[in-house]
Structure formats: C-alpha cells, structure tokens
Design a protein around this motif. Sequence first.
Motif, PDB file in Angstrom:
ATOM      1  N   ARG A   1       0.829  -1.210   0.000  1.00 41.59           N
ATOM      2  CA  ARG A   1       0.000   0.000   0.000  1.00 41.59           C
ATOM      3  C   ARG A   1       0.862   1.259   0.000  1.00 41.59           C
ATOM      4  O   ARG A   1       0.578   2.230  -0.699  1.00 41.59           O
ATOM      5  CB  ARG A   1      -0.949  -0.007   1.204  1.00 41.59           C
ATOM      6  CG  ARG A   1      -2.165  -0.901   1.039  1.00 41.59           C
ATOM      7  CD  ARG A   1      -3.188  -0.643   2.131  1.00 41.59           C
ATOM      8  NE  ARG A   1      -2.739  -1.131   3.420  1.00 41.59           N
ATOM      9  CZ  ARG A   1      -3.060  -2.336   3.914  1.00 41.59           C
ATOM     10  NH1 ARG A   1      -3.840  -3.167   3.213  1.00 41.59           N
ATOM     11  NH2 ARG A   1      -2.640  -2.707   5.100  1.00 41.59           N
ATOM     12  N   LYS A   2       1.931   1.231   0.803  1.00 43.67           N
ATOM     13  CA  LYS A   2       2.825   2.386   0.898  1.00 43.67           C
ATOM     14  C   LYS A   2       3.494   2.674  -0.446  1.00 43.67           C
ATOM     15  O   LYS A   2       3.545   3.823  -0.897  1.00 43.67           O
ATOM     16  CB  LYS A   2       3.885   2.134   1.970  1.00 43.67           C
ATOM     17  CG  LYS A   2       4.809   3.313   2.208  1.00 43.67           C
ATOM     18  CD  LYS A   2       5.896   2.979   3.218  1.00 43.67           C
ATOM     19  CE  LYS A   2       5.337   2.740   4.596  1.00 43.67           C
ATOM     20  NZ  LYS A   2       6.414   2.521   5.601  1.00 43.67           N
ATOM     21  N   ILE A   3       3.994   1.634  -1.107  1.00 43.01           N
ATOM     22  CA  ILE A   3       4.668   1.811  -2.401  1.00 43.01           C
ATOM     23  C   ILE A   3       3.676   2.271  -3.466  1.00 43.01           C
ATOM     24  O   ILE A   3       3.971   3.162  -4.279  1.00 43.01           O
ATOM     25  CB  ILE A   3       5.354   0.508  -2.841  1.00 43.01           C
ATOM     26  CG1 ILE A   3       6.457   0.134  -1.840  1.00 43.01           C
ATOM     27  CG2 ILE A   3       5.932   0.657  -4.241  1.00 43.01           C
ATOM     28  CD1 ILE A   3       7.541   1.170  -1.668  1.00 43.01           C
ATOM     29  N   THR A   4       2.483   1.678  -3.451  1.00 41.46           N
ATOM     30  CA  THR A   4       1.457   2.066  -4.425  1.00 41.46           C
ATOM     31  C   THR A   4       1.065   3.527  -4.249  1.00 41.46           C
ATOM     32  O   THR A   4       0.894   4.266  -5.227  1.00 41.46           O
ATOM     33  CB  THR A   4       0.215   1.165  -4.280  1.00 41.46           C
ATOM     34  OG1 THR A   4       0.604  -0.204  -4.466  1.00 41.46           O
ATOM     35  CG2 THR A   4      -0.846   1.538  -5.303  1.00 41.46           C
ATOM     36  N   LYS A   5       0.950   3.958  -2.992  1.00 35.19           N
ATOM     37  CA  LYS A   5       0.593   5.349  -2.709  1.00 35.19           C
ATOM     38  C   LYS A   5       1.691   6.295  -3.185  1.00 35.19           C
ATOM     39  O   LYS A   5       1.408   7.358  -3.767  1.00 35.19           O
ATOM     40  CB  LYS A   5       0.361   5.538  -1.209  1.00 35.19           C
ATOM     41  CG  LYS A   5      -0.112   6.931  -0.830  1.00 35.19           C
ATOM     42  CD  LYS A   5      -0.388   7.036   0.659  1.00 35.19           C
ATOM     43  CE  LYS A   5      -0.863   8.434   1.046  1.00 35.19           C
ATOM     44  NZ  LYS A   5      -1.124   8.535   2.513  1.00 35.19           N
ATOM     45  N   LYS A   6       2.956   5.921  -2.973  1.00 29.61           N
ATOM     46  CA  LYS A   6       4.077   6.754  -3.424  1.00 29.61           C
ATOM     47  C   LYS A   6       4.060   6.914  -4.937  1.00 29.61           C
ATOM     48  O   LYS A   6       4.269   8.010  -5.467  1.00 29.61           O
ATOM     49  CB  LYS A   6       5.409   6.141  -2.979  1.00 29.61           C
ATOM     50  CG  LYS A   6       5.774   6.401  -1.527  1.00 29.61           C
ATOM     51  CD  LYS A   6       7.152   5.839  -1.226  1.00 29.61           C
ATOM     52  CE  LYS A   6       7.556   6.125   0.213  1.00 29.61           C
ATOM     53  NZ  LYS A   6       8.905   5.571   0.515  1.00 29.61           N
ATOM     54  N   LYS A   7       3.807   5.821  -5.634  1.00 29.69           N
ATOM     55  CA  LYS A   7       3.776   5.872  -7.097  1.00 29.69           C
ATOM     56  C   LYS A   7       2.619   6.754  -7.577  1.00 29.69           C
ATOM     57  O   LYS A   7       2.762   7.513  -8.535  1.00 29.69           O
ATOM     58  CB  LYS A   7       3.639   4.454  -7.666  1.00 29.69           C
ATOM     59  CG  LYS A   7       4.895   3.610  -7.515  1.00 29.69           C
ATOM     60  CD  LYS A   7       4.698   2.229  -8.100  1.00 29.69           C
ATOM     61  CE  LYS A   7       5.975   1.397  -7.985  1.00 29.69           C
ATOM     62  NZ  LYS A   7       5.802   0.024  -8.528  1.00 29.69           N
ATOM     63  N   TRP A   8       1.476   6.650  -6.903  1.00 31.61           N
ATOM     64  CA  TRP A   8       0.312   7.455  -7.266  1.00 31.61           C
ATOM     65  C   TRP A   8       0.603   8.944  -7.070  1.00 31.61           C
ATOM     66  O   TRP A   8       0.280   9.769  -7.913  1.00 31.61           O
ATOM     67  CB  TRP A   8      -0.883   7.023  -6.420  1.00 31.61           C
ATOM     68  CG  TRP A   8      -2.139   7.791  -6.711  1.00 31.61           C
ATOM     69  CD1 TRP A   8      -3.022   7.587  -7.725  1.00 31.61           C
ATOM     70  CD2 TRP A   8      -2.638   8.915  -5.963  1.00 31.61           C
ATOM     71  NE1 TRP A   8      -4.050   8.498  -7.667  1.00 31.61           N
ATOM     72  CE2 TRP A   8      -3.841   9.323  -6.599  1.00 31.61           C
ATOM     73  CE3 TRP A   8      -2.213   9.595  -4.823  1.00 31.61           C
ATOM     74  CZ2 TRP A   8      -4.601  10.395  -6.126  1.00 31.61           C
ATOM     75  CZ3 TRP A   8      -2.965  10.663  -4.365  1.00 31.61           C
ATOM     76  CH2 TRP A   8      -4.150  11.056  -5.002  1.00 31.61           C
ATOM     77  N   LEU A   9       1.254   9.273  -5.936  1.00 36.45           N
ATOM     78  CA  LEU A   9       1.588  10.661  -5.661  1.00 36.45           C
ATOM     79  C   LEU A   9       2.592  11.211  -6.676  1.00 36.45           C
ATOM     80  O   LEU A   9       2.484  12.360  -7.110  1.00 36.45           O
ATOM     81  CB  LEU A   9       2.159  10.804  -4.241  1.00 36.45           C
ATOM     82  CG  LEU A   9       1.155  10.664  -3.097  1.00 36.45           C
ATOM     83  CD1 LEU A   9       1.870  10.607  -1.756  1.00 36.45           C
ATOM     84  CD2 LEU A   9       0.165  11.825  -3.116  1.00 36.45           C
ATOM     85  N   LYS A  10       3.548  10.406  -7.079  1.00 30.88           N
ATOM     86  CA  LYS A  10       4.536  10.836  -8.070  1.00 30.88           C
ATOM     87  C   LYS A  10       3.864  11.139  -9.402  1.00 30.88           C
ATOM     88  O   LYS A  10       4.197  12.116 -10.066  1.00 30.88           O
ATOM     89  CB  LYS A  10       5.611   9.752  -8.264  1.00 30.88           C
ATOM     90  CG  LYS A  10       6.652   9.722  -7.162  1.00 30.88           C
ATOM     91  CD  LYS A  10       7.727   8.696  -7.457  1.00 30.88           C
ATOM     92  CE  LYS A  10       8.790   8.691  -6.355  1.00 30.88           C
ATOM     93  NZ  LYS A  10       9.835   7.665  -6.631  1.00 30.88           N
ATOM     94  N   ARG A  11       2.905  10.279  -9.793  1.00 32.88           N
ATOM     95  CA  ARG A  11       2.196  10.524 -11.044  1.00 32.88           C
ATOM     96  C   ARG A  11       1.378  11.814 -10.963  1.00 32.88           C
ATOM     97  O   ARG A  11       1.308  12.583 -11.925  1.00 32.88           O
ATOM     98  CB  ARG A  11       1.283   9.332 -11.363  1.00 32.88           C
ATOM     99  CG  ARG A  11       2.019   8.085 -11.830  1.00 32.88           C
ATOM    100  CD  ARG A  11       1.073   7.113 -12.503  1.00 32.88           C
ATOM    101  NE  ARG A  11       0.045   6.647 -11.579  1.00 32.88           N
ATOM    102  CZ  ARG A  11       0.144   5.569 -10.832  1.00 32.88           C
ATOM    103  NH1 ARG A  11       1.256   4.825 -10.899  1.00 32.88           N
ATOM    104  NH2 ARG A  11      -0.834   5.202 -10.025  1.00 32.88           N
ATOM    105  N   LYS A  12       0.775  12.053  -9.793  1.00 32.81           N
ATOM    106  CA  LYS A  12      -0.019  13.264  -9.603  1.00 32.81           C
ATOM    107  C   LYS A  12       0.853  14.515  -9.723  1.00 32.81           C
ATOM    108  O   LYS A  12       0.471  15.513 -10.330  1.00 32.81           O
ATOM    109  CB  LYS A  12      -0.694  13.240  -8.222  1.00 32.81           C
ATOM    110  CG  LYS A  12      -1.952  12.399  -8.149  1.00 32.81           C
ATOM    111  CD  LYS A  12      -3.109  13.110  -8.815  1.00 32.81           C
ATOM    112  CE  LYS A  12      -4.420  12.384  -8.588  1.00 32.81           C
ATOM    113  NZ  LYS A  12      -5.545  13.084  -9.254  1.00 32.81           N
ATOM    114  N   LEU A  13       2.042  14.458  -9.097  1.00 33.85           N
ATOM    115  CA  LEU A  13       2.933  15.621  -9.095  1.00 33.85           C
ATOM    116  C   LEU A  13       3.502  15.927 -10.473  1.00 33.85           C
ATOM    117  O   LEU A  13       3.871  17.061 -10.773  1.00 33.85           O
ATOM    118  CB  LEU A  13       4.082  15.386  -8.098  1.00 33.85           C
ATOM    119  CG  LEU A  13       3.659  15.372  -6.601  1.00 33.85           C
ATOM    120  CD1 LEU A  13       4.825  14.924  -5.735  1.00 33.85           C
ATOM    121  CD2 LEU A  13       3.171  16.751  -6.169  1.00 33.85           C
TER     122      LEU A  13
END
Length: 251
Positions: free
Chosen positions: A237-249
């Motif tokens: 979950r933590k890694i998936t959230k990081k990847k999602w945030l990077k795509r958003k930024l």
Amino acid sequence: MRIIIHSKYAAQEKAILQLVTAFFDAGNLIVKGSRNTIKSNVLGEEKVNIKYFKKPGVFKSVIYSFFRSTKAKRSYDYANYLLEHNIPTPFPIAYVEERNQFGLLGDSYYVSEQIDYDFTIRELIHDPLFPERNVILEQFAEFTFRMHEAKVNFLDHSPGNTLIIKNGAGQYGFYLIDLNRMQFENLSIEARMDNFKKMWLSKSMVKVIAKKYAELSGQSEEKLHAVLLEKTLDFKRKITKKKWLKRKLKR
C-alpha cells in the motif's frame, strides 16, 4: 588507492588493481545505475564481478571517510560475516577505495566471485505456475530463517537480491547479493516477518513461507501468517501510494 584483499587472493593484487583501473574500458556490463555500475571480468581463470560506487557528494564523502564504513568496505566485511555464519554469498575478493590528499573518499570498488545463477525470487512472483514454486519458497524461508538465526537483518531483502541456483530436482541454493545495507542484531519474530515485506509476496506465497517459518521457529503458524500478511500488505500500500503521488505531481 587503498586496496584490501582476501588472503586467498593476496598473490593476485596486481591483477585485481589492473581490473579496477581498467573498469570503464573493459569487461561486460551487467548493471548500469545512476550511482553504481556492475561489470563482469576475468581474474586469472575465474569470472568475477566488479561493483563500482560513484564518488559521493561532499557531505557523504566526509561521513564515509571519517565516521562510517564505505559501501565497498561494508560489502566486503558483510560478505565475510555471512560466509563465517554459513550464509552463502559470492566470495569477497577485495575492495578498493580512492582517496584524495585530505583523505576524502572518491570512487570505490568491490570485487567478488561471479555466480552463474538460474533465477531470482522475482520470477516466482510473476509466474504462479513456476516449476516447484512452493518447494523453492519453502527452501527460501529456511534460508532466511538461518540468516535471522545468524543475527542478520538484511535491509535490502528484496526479489532481485537473492540469486537462486537449481542443484537438482527439488534442491536449490541461495546467495545474497547487494550487501551494503545490513544490521546485525537479535530479531524479534515481528522483525523477522517485517524483513520479508520487500519481497512483494502474493497471498499464496505468504501462506507457504509462514507455514515453513513456523515449523522452523516453533512459532504459531496462524500468528506468523497474520503478521507476515499485514507487513506485506502495508508495504504494498505504501509503495502504491508513493507511485500514485509521483504521477499526480508530474501532471
């Protein structure tokens, strides 16, 4: 240049230094990273790997020069520790450090035996029908248990950092690589399960490993399964959230 060589290779110091000096002009590229590069070459009649650690920035150079062991030295020292405790890893041949007139670290290198392996845990993750998959996972759980019993907390215990060799039907050998991030300590059962979290295990893999580790440790299978599953899912979950945030930024 400062060179530390294992006693078995003391007579080959000149040849080792030649390999390091010619690192960028010779050998076969295995991994090209932003900070580290790995090449294979030949030392006498033996295939070896040379891992190059790029010169660190000024702050880290001071840290590695005077307060903390370099990555090359840690790789060498940790490999010797593992072998002394019967945990297989490519044999540590030497490490080399370049330092300037003030003693600050420049480039550094770690030279080790090359292991011609068959696959890593990564292949098992991507292929649920991998031959003898559960047998391999059980033996991997035993390998990791022995590592934990030797007080090794391998902080980079991830799918690509254990090389696997098939020794025959139902028989597999495991070798740790990328060794410079380790801690040596007594591990609680929760810490032991936490050490598996970067393996990116599926639920079926968690079940197999928890069952085997419970047999070896004498712990409750239900407890280990619950803890290991929780650690694994939290990490994903933590890694998936990081990847999602990077795509958003990046938008």
